[in-house]
Motif scaffolding. Structure first.
Motif, mmCIF file in Angstrom:
data_model
loop_
_atom_site.group_PDB
_atom_site.id
_atom_site.type_symbol
_atom_site.label_atom_id
_atom_site.label_comp_id
_atom_site.label_asym_id
_atom_site.label_seq_id
_atom_site.Cartn_x
_atom_site.Cartn_y
_atom_site.Cartn_z
ATOM 1 N N GLY A 13 96.599 97.530 16.294
ATOM 2 C CA GLY A 13 96.402 97.600 14.835
ATOM 3 C C GLY A 13 96.697 98.961 14.224
ATOM 4 N N LEU A 14 97.293 99.870 15.022
ATOM 5 C CA LEU A 14 97.586 101.209 14.510
ATOM 6 C C LEU A 14 99.079 101.337 14.229
ATOM 7 C CD1 LEU A 14 95.442 102.896 17.300
ATOM 8 C CD2 LEU A 14 94.778 102.688 14.911
ATOM 9 N N THR A 15 99.459 102.388 13.494
ATOM 10 C CA THR A 15 100.883 102.714 13.352
ATOM 11 C C THR A 15 101.105 104.059 14.053
ATOM 12 O OG1 THR A 15 100.460 103.769 11.228
ATOM 13 C CG2 THR A 15 101.176 101.468 11.163
ATOM 14 N N VAL A 16 102.368 104.440 14.220
ATOM 15 C CA VAL A 16 102.627 105.643 15.031
ATOM 16 C C VAL A 16 103.622 106.577 14.350
ATOM 17 C CG1 VAL A 16 102.149 104.547 17.257
ATOM 18 C CG2 VAL A 16 104.467 104.432 16.317
ATOM 19 N N THR A 17 103.525 107.863 14.720
ATOM 20 C CA THR A 17 104.585 108.811 14.404
ATOM 21 C C THR A 17 104.874 109.573 15.692
ATOM 22 O OG1 THR A 17 105.341 110.610 12.976
ATOM 23 C CG2 THR A 17 102.976 110.581 13.450
ATOM 24 N N LEU A 18 106.122 109.570 16.109
ATOM 25 C CA LEU A 18 106.493 110.134 17.408
ATOM 26 C C LEU A 18 107.098 111.519 17.239
ATOM 27 C CD1 LEU A 18 105.869 107.304 18.303
ATOM 28 C CD2 LEU A 18 108.060 107.171 19.462
ATOM 29 N N ASP A 19 106.621 112.447 18.062
ATOM 30 C CA ASP A 19 107.079 113.842 17.966
ATOM 31 C C ASP A 19 107.712 114.244 19.295
ATOM 32 O OD1 ASP A 19 107.205 116.691 17.581
ATOM 33 O OD2 ASP A 19 105.248 116.858 18.549
ATOM 34 N N HIS A 20 108.999 114.574 19.248
ATOM 35 C CA HIS A 20 109.684 114.996 20.478
ATOM 36 C C HIS A 20 109.313 116.454 20.767
ATOM 37 C CE1 HIS A 20 113.102 116.580 22.849
ATOM 38 N NE2 HIS A 20 112.911 115.446 23.487
ATOM 39 N N LEU A 21 108.627 116.671 21.889
ATOM 40 C CA LEU A 21 108.158 118.019 22.219
ATOM 41 C C LEU A 21 109.306 118.871 22.726
ATOM 42 C CD1 LEU A 21 104.918 117.027 24.139
ATOM 43 C CD2 LEU A 21 105.032 118.090 21.885
ATOM 44 N N GLY A 22 109.299 120.130 22.309
ATOM 45 C CA GLY A 22 110.333 121.023 22.822
ATOM 46 C C GLY A 22 109.971 122.447 22.520
ATOM 47 N N GLU A 23 110.534 123.324 23.264
ATOM 48 C CA GLU A 23 110.277 124.738 23.015
ATOM 49 C C GLU A 23 111.237 125.215 21.929
ATOM 50 O OE1 GLU A 23 107.521 126.140 24.149
ATOM 51 O OE2 GLU A 23 107.237 124.120 24.886
ATOM 52 N N ASP A 24 111.175 126.510 21.602
ATOM 53 C CA ASP A 24 111.992 127.033 20.511
ATOM 54 C C ASP A 24 113.469 126.722 20.720
ATOM 55 O OD1 ASP A 24 109.721 128.003 19.436
ATOM 56 O OD2 ASP A 24 109.946 129.998 20.309
ATOM 57 N N CYS A 25 114.110 126.382 19.613
ATOM 58 C CA CYS A 25 115.529 126.058 19.676
ATOM 59 C C CYS A 25 116.323 127.359 19.828
ATOM 60 C CB CYS A 25 115.892 125.359 18.378
ATOM 61 S SG CYS A 25 117.624 125.201 18.141
ATOM 62 N N ILE A 26 117.132 127.435 20.880
ATOM 63 C CA ILE A 26 117.808 128.713 21.141
ATOM 64 C C ILE A 26 119.239 128.752 20.604
ATOM 65 C CG2 ILE A 26 116.497 129.698 23.069
ATOM 66 C CD1 ILE A 26 118.243 127.937 24.905
ATOM 67 N N ASP A 27 119.871 127.615 20.481
ATOM 68 C CA ASP A 27 121.236 127.619 19.929
ATOM 69 C C ASP A 27 121.550 126.245 19.319
ATOM 70 O OD1 ASP A 27 121.800 125.890 22.046
ATOM 71 O OD2 ASP A 27 122.375 127.549 23.350
ATOM 72 N N ARG A 28 122.722 126.173 18.751
ATOM 73 C CA ARG A 28 123.100 124.968 18.018
ATOM 74 C C ARG A 28 123.164 123.743 18.932
ATOM 75 N NH1 ARG A 28 126.637 125.094 12.642
ATOM 76 N NH2 ARG A 28 126.303 122.904 12.198
ATOM 77 N N ALA A 29 123.655 123.967 20.177
ATOM 78 C CA ALA A 29 123.764 122.851 21.128
ATOM 79 C C ALA A 29 122.385 122.281 21.432
ATOM 80 C CB ALA A 29 124.436 123.336 22.415
ATOM 81 N N HIS A 30 121.413 123.174 21.568
ATOM 82 C CA HIS A 30 120.032 122.753 21.828
ATOM 83 C C HIS A 30 119.528 121.889 20.654
ATOM 84 C CE1 HIS A 30 115.859 123.796 23.464
ATOM 85 N NE2 HIS A 30 115.647 123.010 22.424
ATOM 86 N N ALA A 31 119.786 122.386 19.438
ATOM 87 C CA ALA A 31 119.337 121.655 18.244
ATOM 88 C C ALA A 31 119.983 120.265 18.198
ATOM 89 C CB ALA A 31 119.692 122.452 16.994
ATOM 90 N N GLU A 32 121.271 120.204 18.559
ATOM 91 C CA GLU A 32 121.961 118.901 18.541
ATOM 92 C C GLU A 32 121.371 117.950 19.583
ATOM 93 O OE1 GLU A 32 126.053 120.108 18.816
ATOM 94 O OE2 GLU A 32 125.973 120.827 16.736
ATOM 95 N N ALA A 33 120.952 118.524 20.728
ATOM 96 C CA ALA A 33 120.341 117.678 21.770
ATOM 97 C C ALA A 33 119.023 117.079 21.254
ATOM 98 C CB ALA A 33 120.100 118.502 23.035
ATOM 99 N N VAL A 34 118.275 117.868 20.475
ATOM 100 C CA VAL A 34 117.013 117.352 19.921
ATOM 101 C C VAL A 34 117.305 116.218 18.937
ATOM 102 C CG1 VAL A 34 114.963 117.930 18.556
ATOM 103 C CG2 VAL A 34 115.806 119.544 20.284
ATOM 104 N N VAL A 35 118.344 116.394 18.108
ATOM 105 C CA VAL A 35 118.714 115.320 17.168
ATOM 106 C C VAL A 35 119.068 114.057 17.965
ATOM 107 C CG1 VAL A 35 120.370 114.597 15.387
ATOM 108 C CG2 VAL A 35 119.514 116.957 15.415
ATOM 109 N N GLY A 36 119.790 114.246 19.069
ATOM 110 C CA GLY A 36 120.158 113.106 19.937
ATOM 111 C C GLY A 36 118.922 112.409 20.483
#
Ligand code: FDA
Length: 314
Positions: free
Chosen positions: A52-75
């Motif tokens: 009976g609950l709803t959810v919000t999902l948070d992908h855990l990660g450490e600080d984003c170090i470069d653009r490739a890392h940020a793109e991987a998080v979007v993926g």
């Protein structure tokens, strides 16, 4: 003092390796983290939705170090949104609310990069919002330390032009927040109100628990009196009671409570059974260590839980 000690431990890489590898950690992680991979967190979400609950999902990660890392998080967000849809968990319940949503830290998708961070984070957030929209889910932009507040609210305003259900988070401990609540208290505006989790200076934030709680109550009043959609994120029994009372007073139909996965789970179900919408914030991913340590530091009573788990496997 214990809080500072736990935070110090959390920054020690040797201890991190030790704790991450210890088999006993798995039980503790399972309590506070929805899964270390996409498939497991979707199963956790399925269980919560079934109760009976709803959810919000948070992908855990450490600080984003470069653009490739940020793109991987979007993926990673795209993958989990697709998986939620496949599992039949991503449906819209109303124009503004969905059974599942994702919570995104702009720092994880590029905001802190030295060049064009704001713009990169905006483009990445737009991609996540588009992926969410496609499957019926919604997005909340988590709020981080006060140096990022203006940039995050600007990104929010840009995103809302195309994705009006995108939600903001405001932190009651900041002096500015009552004013931000007034600005965001407009029809259809989804706003998560929390106390605030970062160590902030007295120049920008209330330092005493009582001041933070009073600010939280003032913000509840502003949000509940508005045509917006308040999302009261707290485990505090007193603030939950005030939230319920204010919702009754303003005859508010569009609002929800939010709590973290594994924290006061019985209270989450009790509120839902009383008819109040409750969303559970479910962190997931391989990089659970920093998140778990922050939860332990926030409530040292949880350290006892961890210690008992350690002892009981021996
Ligand atoms: P607090 O920790 O002050 O606890 C108040 C009372 O709640 C306690 O005295 C106790 O009665 C009860 N309680 C708390 N924990 C308990 C436990 N484990 N067991 C039993 N009782 C317990 N922060 C931020 O800066 N940016 C963000 O984007 C978010 N997002 C967010 C989403 C969601 C869904 C939540 C719930 C929280 C956040 N936060 C956050 C974190 C937030 O700012 C805050 O640090 C924590 O929620 C802790 O504050 P509480 O309001 O829960 O009360």
């Amino acid at each position: 003092m214990l809080r500072s000690a736990i935070l110090a431990v959390s920054r020690n890489p040797r201890l991190e390796r030790l704790i991450t590898a210890a088999p006993v950690s798995r039980g503790v992680v399972r309590r506070f983290v929805g899964g270390t991979d996409t498939a497991t967190v979707v199963e956790s979400a399925r269980g919560l939705v079934a109760s009976g609950l709803t959810v919000t999902l948070d992908h855990l990660g450490e600080d984003c170090i470069d653009r490739a890392h940020a793109e991987a998080v979007v993926g990673a967000y795209r993958d989990v949104l697709d998986a939620l849809e496949l599992a039949g968990l991503a449906e819209r319940l109303a124009p503004l609310t969905a059974r599942s949503e994702v919570s995104v830290k702009l720092s994880a998708i590029g905001q802190a990069l030295p060049t064009d961070g704001h713009q990169i984070a905006l483009e990445h957030a737009r991609e996540i919002c588009a992926a969410a929209e496609r499957v019926g889910a919604t997005v909340t932009l988590d709020m981080e330390d006060h140096t990022t507040t203006d940039s995050t609210l600007e990104v929010l305003a840009d995103l809302r032009a195309d994705f009006p259900a995108t939600a903001a988070v405001l932190q009651a401990y900041l002096h500015r927040t009552e004013g931000d609540c007034r600005d965001l208290a407009v029809a259809g505006s989804r706003v998560r109100l929390c106390k605030g989790a970062y160590r902030e200076p007295a120049s920008v934030a209330y330092q005493k628990r009582g001041q933070v709680n009073l600010s939280y109550v003032r913000c509840i009043n502003v949000l509940m009196a508005s045509g917006g959609y308040p999302m009261l994120a707290t485990h505090d029994p007193c603030l939950i009671e005030i939230g319920m009372q204010r919702a009754r007073f303003y005859e508010k139909s569009g609002y929800e409570f939010q709590m973290l996965y594994g924290i006061r789970p019985h209270e989450q179900l009790r509120l839902a059974e009383m008819g109040h919408p409750v969303r559970v914030y479910v962190p997931y991913g391989a990089q659970w260590y920093g998140y778990l340590m922050r939860r332990l530091a926030e409530r040292p009573a949880n350290v006892g839980f961890f210690a008992r788990a350690l002892i009981s496997t021996r």
